[in-house]
Design a protein around this motif. Structure first.
Motif, PDB file in Angstrom:
ATOM      1  N   HIS A 156       0.830  -1.211   0.000  1.00 32.34           N
ATOM      2  CA  HIS A 156       0.000   0.000   0.000  1.00 32.34           C
ATOM      3  C   HIS A 156       0.864   1.262   0.000  1.00 32.34           C
ATOM      4  N   ILE A 157       1.929   1.251   0.774  1.00 33.85           N
ATOM      5  CA  ILE A 157       2.709   2.467   0.978  1.00 33.85           C
ATOM      6  C   ILE A 157       3.550   2.836  -0.239  1.00 33.85           C
ATOM      7  N   ILE A 158       3.880   1.862  -1.078  1.00 29.04           N
ATOM      8  CA  ILE A 158       4.677   2.176  -2.266  1.00 29.04           C
ATOM      9  C   ILE A 158       3.804   2.418  -3.497  1.00 29.04           C
ATOM     10  N   SER A 159       2.481   2.252  -3.338  1.00 29.08           N
ATOM     11  CA  SER A 159       1.589   2.521  -4.466  1.00 29.08           C
ATOM     12  C   SER A 159       1.520   4.026  -4.712  1.00 29.08           C
ATOM     13  N   LYS A 160       1.118   4.397  -5.901  1.00 23.18           N
ATOM     14  CA  LYS A 160       1.102   5.795  -6.297  1.00 23.18           C
ATOM     15  C   LYS A 160      -0.319   6.362  -6.281  1.00 23.18           C
ATOM     16  N   ASN A 161      -0.406   7.614  -5.897  1.00 21.96           N
ATOM     17  CA  ASN A 161      -1.680   8.332  -5.918  1.00 21.96           C
ATOM     18  C   ASN A 161      -1.676   9.237  -7.151  1.00 21.96           C
ATOM     19  N   PRO A 162      -2.511   8.950  -8.153  1.00 22.26           N
ATOM     20  CA  PRO A 162      -2.515   9.748  -9.385  1.00 22.26           C
ATOM     21  C   PRO A 162      -2.740  11.236  -9.140  1.00 22.26           C
ATOM     22  N   ARG A 163      -3.504  11.565  -8.107  1.00 23.30           N
ATOM     23  CA  ARG A 163      -3.803  12.975  -7.860  1.00 23.30           C
ATOM     24  C   ARG A 163      -2.560  13.722  -7.372  1.00 23.30           C
ATOM     25  N   ILE A 164      -1.722  13.038  -6.586  1.00 21.58           N
ATOM     26  CA  ILE A 164      -0.467  13.646  -6.166  1.00 21.58           C
ATOM     27  C   ILE A 164       0.501  13.705  -7.345  1.00 21.58           C
ATOM     28  N   GLU A 165       0.478  12.655  -8.159  1.00 21.48           N
ATOM     29  CA  GLU A 165       1.357  12.622  -9.328  1.00 21.48           C
ATOM     30  C   GLU A 165       1.077  13.794 -10.261  1.00 21.48           C
ATOM     31  N   ASN A 166      -0.168  14.267 -10.307  1.00 20.73           N
ATOM     32  CA  ASN A 166      -0.556  15.344 -11.214  1.00 20.73           C
ATOM     33  C   ASN A 166      -0.352  16.738 -10.623  1.00 20.73           C
ATOM     34  N   CYS A 167       0.082  16.802  -9.368  1.00 24.12           N
ATOM     35  CA  CYS A 167       0.246  18.109  -8.726  1.00 24.12           C
ATOM     36  C   CYS A 167       1.269  18.986  -9.450  1.00 24.12           C
ATOM     37  N   LYS A 200       2.387  34.076  -3.829  1.00 21.74           N
ATOM     38  CA  LYS A 200       2.339  33.050  -4.863  1.00 21.74           C
ATOM     39  C   LYS A 200       3.640  32.247  -4.899  1.00 21.74           C
ATOM     40  N   ALA A 201       4.768  32.933  -4.747  1.00 20.99           N
ATOM     41  CA  ALA A 201       6.060  32.241  -4.724  1.00 20.99           C
ATOM     42  C   ALA A 201       6.132  31.269  -3.549  1.00 20.99           C
ATOM     43  N   LEU A 202       5.730  31.722  -2.365  1.00 16.28           N
ATOM     44  CA  LEU A 202       5.724  30.862  -1.182  1.00 16.28           C
ATOM     45  C   LEU A 202       4.790  29.676  -1.380  1.00 16.28           C
ATOM     46  N   THR A 203       3.621  29.923  -1.959  1.00 16.99           N
ATOM     47  CA  THR A 203       2.625  28.882  -2.147  1.00 16.99           C
ATOM     48  C   THR A 203       3.128  27.775  -3.073  1.00 16.99           C
ATOM     49  N   VAL A 204       3.682  28.166  -4.212  1.00 15.73           N
ATOM     50  CA  VAL A 204       4.164  27.169  -5.167  1.00 15.73           C
ATOM     51  C   VAL A 204       5.309  26.357  -4.566  1.00 15.73           C
ATOM     52  N   PHE A 205       6.198  27.033  -3.832  1.00 23.03           N
ATOM     53  CA  PHE A 205       7.319  26.327  -3.209  1.00 23.03           C
ATOM     54  C   PHE A 205       6.827  25.286  -2.212  1.00 23.03           C
ATOM     55  N   VAL A 206       5.973  25.692  -1.279  1.00 18.33           N
ATOM     56  CA  VAL A 206       5.495  24.784  -0.238  1.00 18.33           C
ATOM     57  C   VAL A 206       4.714  23.622  -0.848  1.00 18.33           C
ATOM     58  N   CYS A 207       3.857  23.924  -1.807  1.00 25.31           N
ATOM     59  CA  CYS A 207       3.063  22.865  -2.425  1.00 25.31           C
ATOM     60  C   CYS A 207       3.938  21.889  -3.207  1.00 25.31           C
ATOM     61  N   SER A 208       4.999  22.392  -3.834  1.00 22.63           N
ATOM     62  CA  SER A 208       5.885  21.493  -4.574  1.00 22.63           C
ATOM     63  C   SER A 208       6.648  20.572  -3.632  1.00 22.63           C
ATOM     64  N   VAL A 209       7.042  21.075  -2.464  1.00 21.19           N
ATOM     65  CA  VAL A 209       7.725  20.238  -1.476  1.00 21.19           C
ATOM     66  C   VAL A 209       6.765  19.181  -0.926  1.00 21.19           C
ATOM     67  N   PHE A 210       5.532  19.587  -0.634  1.00 19.20           N
ATOM     68  CA  PHE A 210       4.524  18.649  -0.147  1.00 19.20           C
ATOM     69  C   PHE A 210       4.321  17.532  -1.167  1.00 19.20           C
ATOM     70  N   ALA A 211       4.102  17.899  -2.429  1.00 22.05           N
ATOM     71  CA  ALA A 211       3.861  16.915  -3.473  1.00 22.05           C
ATOM     72  C   ALA A 211       5.054  15.982  -3.650  1.00 22.05           C
ATOM     73  N   THR A 212       6.251  16.527  -3.523  1.00 20.64           N
ATOM     74  CA  THR A 212       7.465  15.719  -3.657  1.00 20.64           C
ATOM     75  C   THR A 212       7.601  14.733  -2.499  1.00 20.64           C
ATOM     76  N   ALA A 213       7.372  15.226  -1.287  1.00 21.01           N
ATOM     77  CA  ALA A 213       7.521  14.383  -0.097  1.00 21.01           C
ATOM     78  C   ALA A 213       6.563  13.203  -0.111  1.00 21.01           C
ATOM     79  N   PHE A 214       5.362  13.399  -0.650  1.00 18.67           N
ATOM     80  CA  PHE A 214       4.353  12.344  -0.610  1.00 18.67           C
ATOM     81  C   PHE A 214       4.264  11.537  -1.899  1.00 18.67           C
ATOM     82  N   SER A 215       4.983  11.953  -2.934  1.00 19.95           N
ATOM     83  CA  SER A 215       4.957  11.195  -4.186  1.00 19.95           C
ATOM     84  C   SER A 215       6.138  10.236  -4.298  1.00 19.95           C
ATOM     85  N   GLY A 216       7.191  10.488  -3.510  1.00 21.33           N
ATOM     86  CA  GLY A 216       8.368   9.632  -3.584  1.00 21.33           C
ATOM     87  C   GLY A 216       9.206   9.874  -4.822  1.00 21.33           C
ATOM     88  N   SER A 217       9.092  11.068  -5.392  1.00 17.97           N
ATOM     89  CA  SER A 217       9.831  11.399  -6.606  1.00 17.97           C
ATOM     90  C   SER A 217      10.131  12.893  -6.630  1.00 17.97           C
TER      91      SER A 217
END
Length: 353
Positions: A156-167, A200-217
């Motif tokens: 389960h933990i190594i499976s991918k979430n398409p919605r995170i992949e599309n972030c 906007k700069a802060l938002t994109v940065f934080v969201c990109s780190v979140f998406a990276t941390a939870f996507s494993g890529s």
């Protein structure tokens, strides 16, 4: 096994949508300068607070929670700034409205993606709780079930979430499709657009780190260039470089996650799995076995608590973005209705005459 790394993403191949707004001929009054300076000082302080004091904080759930809190505060500051500027919606340029609405709808999409991933991870936590429950007994049947639950968790933990992949594509669209419009002959508009630029700069940065941390890529990780002359730019660059560099180093070492708490759970699972594999405990209730089970219990609880707190922050950010969007749309509707009412009065007057 080392994971293949994606090349660093540079903002942007066809120019930088985060370029400086150049309001030629627009001069800010001392009052407006003070309002803008106060806003940017608050933004700078938030950025400084997010700079980790040690590598252990990169990337932890507590850091991501703090980052989401900073986003909520900054977006609330935008709403406060609009009030301080006393800039009614009737004075908004149509392009400003388009930018604000475009940003908000994309952020709502990102929040929904984040919520879906947190929900997925919480389902994985149920498998770990089942494991711990089965380990309460030393019978072969219960040990077999515990081992089965761990197998399910690992899959389960190594499976991918398409919605995170599309972030990543959503964040790209957020930046590229809503370039900051030029402000002509509007000092208040200049302040508003400059403030949105920073948030906007802060938002994109934080969201990109979140998406990276939870996507494993690292494919969702972004390297943003911001204008040097902003007071908050140095703090932003230090923060971004430190976080992104550490994330890339962790992934280059072959880790499946850069999230500290999830990695701690995974390490405990790896320690425990050989002991209970096949439904037989090779060492009868040894102290080492007991400590391993207790360790997994602590790490699981710590991860669960962090996920719950983060889910609340993501929901809070969603509500902040939604309320700002709804307020703007309500103001626009009131302006339109007011305009129609005036036209109606004039029409009636013409009939009487």
């Amino acid at each position: 096994m080392s994971l293949p790394q994606d090349p660093p993403r540079s903002f942007f191949p066809f120019g930088n949508p985060f370029r400086m707004i150049s309001p030629k001929g627009t001069k800010l009054s001392p009052q407006l300068l003070a309002v803008l300076r106060a806003f940017e000082e608050s933004l700078e302080e938030r950025l400084k607070k997010l700079i980790p004091k040690s590598k252990d904080e990169v990337v932890s759930l507590s850091w991501i929670i703090s980052a989401m809190q900073a986003l909520c505060e900054s977006h609330n500051d935008i709403k406060t700034l609009m009030t301080d500027l006393e800039l009614p919606v009737t004075d908004w340029d149509e392009k400003w409205v388009d930018v604000y609405l475009d940003i908000s709808v994309k952020l709502l999409d990102v929040c929904n993606a984040f919520s879906s991933e947190l929900s997925r991870l919480n389902k994985g936590q149920l498998l770990l709780r089942c494991t711990l429950h089965h380990l309460g007994s030393s019978s072969p049947d219960q040990l077999f079930r515990a081992c089965s639950s761990l197998d399910s968790w690992r899959q389960h933990i190594i499976s991918k979430n398409p919605r995170i992949e599309n972030c990543g594509s959503i964040l790209d669209d957020l930046v590229e499709s809503s370039d900051m419009p030029k402000v002509k002959k509007s000092a208040k508009g200049t302040v508003l657009m400059q403030a949105i630029y920073g948030v906007k700069a802060l938002t994109v940065f934080v969201c990109s780190v979140f998406a990276t941390a939870f996507s494993g890529s690292t494919k969702n990780l972004m390297d943003m260039n911001v204008a040097d002359h902003y007071s908050w730019a140095p703090a932003f660059k230090v923060l971004q470089n430190l976080i992104n560099e550490n994330i890339r180093v962790k992934f280059s070492s072959g880790r499946f996650t850069v999230l500290n708490e999830l990695e701690a759970v995974d390490l405990s699972v790896r320690e425990l799995y050989p002991i209970i594999q096949g439904g037989v405990v090779h060492t009868i209730e040894t102290e080492s076995h007991t400590k391993t089970v207790e360790k997994l219990g602590r790490e699981t609880e710590n991860f669960s608590e962090g996920l719950d707190l983060l889910a609340k922050e993501v929901d809070g950010f969603f509500q902040v973005v939604l309320s700002g969007r709804d307020a703007l749309l309500a103001n626009l509707r009131s302006v339109i209705l007011g305009h129609d009412h005036i036209l109606g009065v004039k029409s009636d007057a013409q009939v009487v005459n």
